[in-house]
Design an enzyme around this catalytic site. Structure first.
Site, mmCIF file in Angstrom:
data_model
loop_
_atom_site.group_PDB
_atom_site.id
_atom_site.type_symbol
_atom_site.label_atom_id
_atom_site.label_comp_id
_atom_site.label_asym_id
_atom_site.label_seq_id
_atom_site.Cartn_x
_atom_site.Cartn_y
_atom_site.Cartn_z
ATOM 1 N N LYS A 94 1.040 -6.992 5.556
ATOM 2 C CA LYS A 94 0.989 -8.163 4.665
ATOM 3 C C LYS A 94 2.276 -8.320 3.867
ATOM 4 C CE LYS A 94 -3.893 -7.024 4.249
ATOM 5 N NZ LYS A 94 -4.047 -5.576 4.099
ATOM 6 N N HIS A 138 -0.240 -12.026 1.515
ATOM 7 C CA HIS A 138 -1.256 -11.193 0.848
ATOM 8 C C HIS A 138 -2.084 -11.969 -0.176
ATOM 9 C CE1 HIS A 138 -1.951 -6.653 -0.029
ATOM 10 N NE2 HIS A 138 -3.065 -7.322 -0.212
ATOM 11 N N TYR A 176 0.850 -1.199 0.000
ATOM 12 C CA TYR A 176 0.000 0.000 0.000
ATOM 13 C C TYR A 176 0.895 1.262 0.000
ATOM 14 C CZ TYR A 176 -3.853 -3.098 1.487
ATOM 15 O OH TYR A 176 -4.791 -4.103 1.598
HETATM 16 N N1 LIG Z 1 -6.208 -8.308 1.382
HETATM 17 C C1 LIG Z 1 -6.516 -7.704 0.270
HETATM 18 O O1 LIG Z 1 -6.187 -8.157 -0.844
HETATM 19 C C2 LIG Z 1 -7.302 -6.435 0.342
HETATM 20 C C3 LIG Z 1 -7.950 -5.942 -0.805
HETATM 21 C C4 LIG Z 1 -8.691 -4.776 -0.687
HETATM 22 C C5 LIG Z 1 -8.785 -4.137 0.534
HETATM 23 N N2 LIG Z 1 -8.116 -4.613 1.637
HETATM 24 C C6 LIG Z 1 -8.179 -3.920 2.955
HETATM 25 O O2 LIG Z 1 -9.532 -3.675 3.286
HETATM 26 C C7 LIG Z 1 -9.733 -2.279 3.469
HETATM 27 C C8 LIG Z 1 -11.150 -1.894 3.073
HETATM 28 O O3 LIG Z 1 -11.420 -2.194 1.722
HETATM 29 P P1 LIG Z 1 -11.537 -1.067 0.583
HETATM 30 O O4 LIG Z 1 -10.682 0.091 0.898
HETATM 31 O O5 LIG Z 1 -11.335 -1.788 -0.698
HETATM 32 O O6 LIG Z 1 -13.072 -0.685 0.575
HETATM 33 P P2 LIG Z 1 -14.192 -0.224 1.599
HETATM 34 O O7 LIG Z 1 -13.665 -0.065 2.960
HETATM 35 O O8 LIG Z 1 -15.352 -1.099 1.360
HETATM 36 O O9 LIG Z 1 -14.577 1.203 0.999
HETATM 37 C C9 LIG Z 1 -13.713 2.303 1.098
HETATM 38 C C10 LIG Z 1 -14.316 3.463 0.312
HETATM 39 O O10 LIG Z 1 -15.586 3.806 0.883
HETATM 40 C C11 LIG Z 1 -15.639 5.175 1.281
HETATM 41 N N3 LIG Z 1 -16.299 5.164 2.604
HETATM 42 C C12 LIG Z 1 -15.770 4.847 3.800
HETATM 43 N N4 LIG Z 1 -16.689 4.858 4.772
HETATM 44 C C13 LIG Z 1 -17.858 5.187 4.180
HETATM 45 C C14 LIG Z 1 -19.179 5.350 4.654
HETATM 46 N N5 LIG Z 1 -19.481 5.174 5.949
HETATM 47 N N6 LIG Z 1 -20.130 5.686 3.767
HETATM 48 C C15 LIG Z 1 -19.823 5.883 2.456
HETATM 49 N N7 LIG Z 1 -18.600 5.723 1.936
HETATM 50 C C16 LIG Z 1 -17.614 5.379 2.791
HETATM 51 C C17 LIG Z 1 -14.193 5.620 1.326
HETATM 52 O O11 LIG Z 1 -14.058 6.955 0.914
HETATM 53 P P3 LIG Z 1 -13.470 8.094 1.937
HETATM 54 O O12 LIG Z 1 -12.047 7.704 2.221
HETATM 55 O O13 LIG Z 1 -13.598 9.337 1.140
HETATM 56 O O14 LIG Z 1 -14.343 8.051 3.147
HETATM 57 C C18 LIG Z 1 -13.501 4.720 0.321
HETATM 58 O O15 LIG Z 1 -13.559 5.258 -0.973
HETATM 59 C C19 LIG Z 1 -8.641 -1.666 2.591
HETATM 60 O O16 LIG Z 1 -8.462 -0.304 2.816
HETATM 61 C C20 LIG Z 1 -7.482 -2.544 2.950
HETATM 62 O O17 LIG Z 1 -6.960 -2.208 4.216
HETATM 63 C C21 LIG Z 1 -7.410 -5.769 1.554
#
Ligand SMILES: NC(=O)c1ccc[n+]([C@@H]2O[C@H](COP(=O)([O-])OP(=O)(O)OC[C@H]3O[C@@H](n4cnc5c(N)ncnc54)[C@H](OP(=O)(O)O)[C@@H]3O)[C@@H](O)[C@H]2O)c1
Length: 332
Positions: free
Chosen positions: A78, A111, A49
């Site tokens: 990771k 990861h 990241y």
């Molecule tokens: N292991 C893996 O391969 C993998 C893959 C993907 C993700 N991850 C981990 O999981 C975490 C979460 O997944 P993600 O970042 O893909 O998606 P997510 O948490 O489902 O969504 C994040 C997005 O939603 C917005 N958001 C946050 N809270 C909100 C709310 N209450 N209402 C409306 N919109 C909201 C954020 O924008 P703002 O920032 O503008 O609020 C951001 O654009 C990642 O950040 C990472 O740490 C791991």
């Protein structure tokens, strides 16, 4: 904060953590600070990241200001899939520890089950001339053995995996001394992972849901970074049933999606850089979803069709023998 006790280490893992994928250095530095002030004690990051430095800086400021101790925090990072050769594991872990300014992480995850060759100059995946990723056929069981050594050395408290399918998890489980404590996978209302939930329950592996809100904004990232577009990117937060339930409980759609997971003992790691949303995403412990609303949310499951992260943005990934998901036709 509700926690889940991890099998093996007995560590208590807070059920809500701050996700940090795509968070830029200044954004994530502020986000971690707001999160810690709002009661978060769990941060999720990864070597690739490229923001561990900023997270480390923010955590150090919090500890130096006397607001808490390192032991109060649960930090996950990771091992990148271009560092999964056994000879590279410790080196990548130590780089993460250095960036995070800590002597240990609470949880270290592999990861991905599939590996790419390492570009030594940039510490990123090696990409072929045709734009495809250079596949490296590493056996994740061999990688795991070195991850186990890191537990013995005290550099990590618990180890787990991410993006493994049920068969891969089972194979790792059968061939390990230290059993995987956590599986982190994509999970949200459209991809409820019923089979994996069963397998994890049997094996006593805790489940973390990534992209619990459906990762709004990921489509822009896929297209700008990889020139890859997903057909019909879902808008789970905007689904009428989610909105209707949110109104009923006087909560936001995001809070409803998170509660739907947490009430089922799933750990969630929503990402936000916005102070109000960071606070809202942890403010989900003053209500319970009623059975009929859980059933309505359960009915949104699309199974495998609900998957956003098929990793096809890594050109050629489906040809790796450890590619974990359903294969589909690739559009050029
Ligand atoms: N292991 C893996 O391969 C993998 C893959 C993907 C993700 N991850 C981990 O999981 C975490 C979460 O997944 P993600 O970042 O893909 O998606 P997510 O948490 O489902 O969504 C994040 C997005 O939603 C917005 N958001 C946050 N809270 C909100 C709310 N209450 N209402 C409306 N919109 C909201 C954020 O924008 P703002 O920032 O503008 O609020 C951001 O654009 C990642 O950040 C990472 O740490 C791991």
């Amino acid at each position: 904060m509700k926690t889940i006790k991890l099998t093996g280490s007995g560590l208590e893992m807070p059920v809500v953590g701050l996700g940090t994928w795509r968070a830029q250095p200044q954004e994530v530095e502020n986000a971690v600070n707001v999160a810690l002030e709002s009661g978060y004690r769990h941060i999720d990051t990864a070597f690739n990241y490229n923001n561990e430095d900023s997270i480390g800086k923010s955590i150090k400021q919090w500890i130096d200001s006397g607001k808490g101790k390192r032991e109060d925090l649960f930090i996950t990072t990771k091992l990148p899939n271009f560092g999964s050769r056994p000879s590279d594991v410790e080196r990548f872990l130590k780089l993460s520890l250095q960036r995070l300014q800590t002597d240990y992480v609470d949880l270290y995850l592999m990861h991905m089950p599939f590996s790419f060759h390492l570009n030594e100059t940039t510490l990123s995946p090696l990409v072929n001339e045709d734009g495809s990723f250079s596949l490296d056929n590493v056996d994740f069981v061999d990688t795991w053995k070195v991850m186990e050594e890191q537990v013995q050395k005290g550099l990590v408290k618990a180890i787990g995996v991410s993006n493994f399918n049920a068969e891969q998890l089972q194979r790792l489980y059968n061939n390990s001394e230290i059993k995987p404590a956590v599986l982190q996978v994509e999970m949200h209302a459209y991809l409820q992972q019923k089979n994996l939930k069963e397998v994890c329950k049997q094996l006593q592996v805790a489940l973390t849901a990534y992209s619990p809100l459906g990762s709004p904004g990921a489509n822009n990232h896929f297209s700008s970074k990889y020139n890859y577009l997903l057909d019909d990117f879902p808008d789970i937060l905007g689904h009428p049933i989610v909105k209707e339930i949110a109104q009923k409980y006087n909560k936001s759609p995001g809070q409803i999606l998170l509660k739907h997971l947490v009430q089922n003992d799933i750990i969630v790691i929503p990402k936000s850089g916005n102070p109000d949303r960071i606070k809202a995403n942890i403010d989900i412990f003053d209500f319970e979803l009623a059975k009929e609303d859980i059933e309505k949310l359960d009915s949104l499951d699309k199974g495998e069709d609900g998957r956003i992260f098929d990793f096809y943005f890594f050109k050629g990934v489906e040809n790796h023998p450890n590619y974990p998901f359903r294969k589909k036709e690739r559009k050029e």
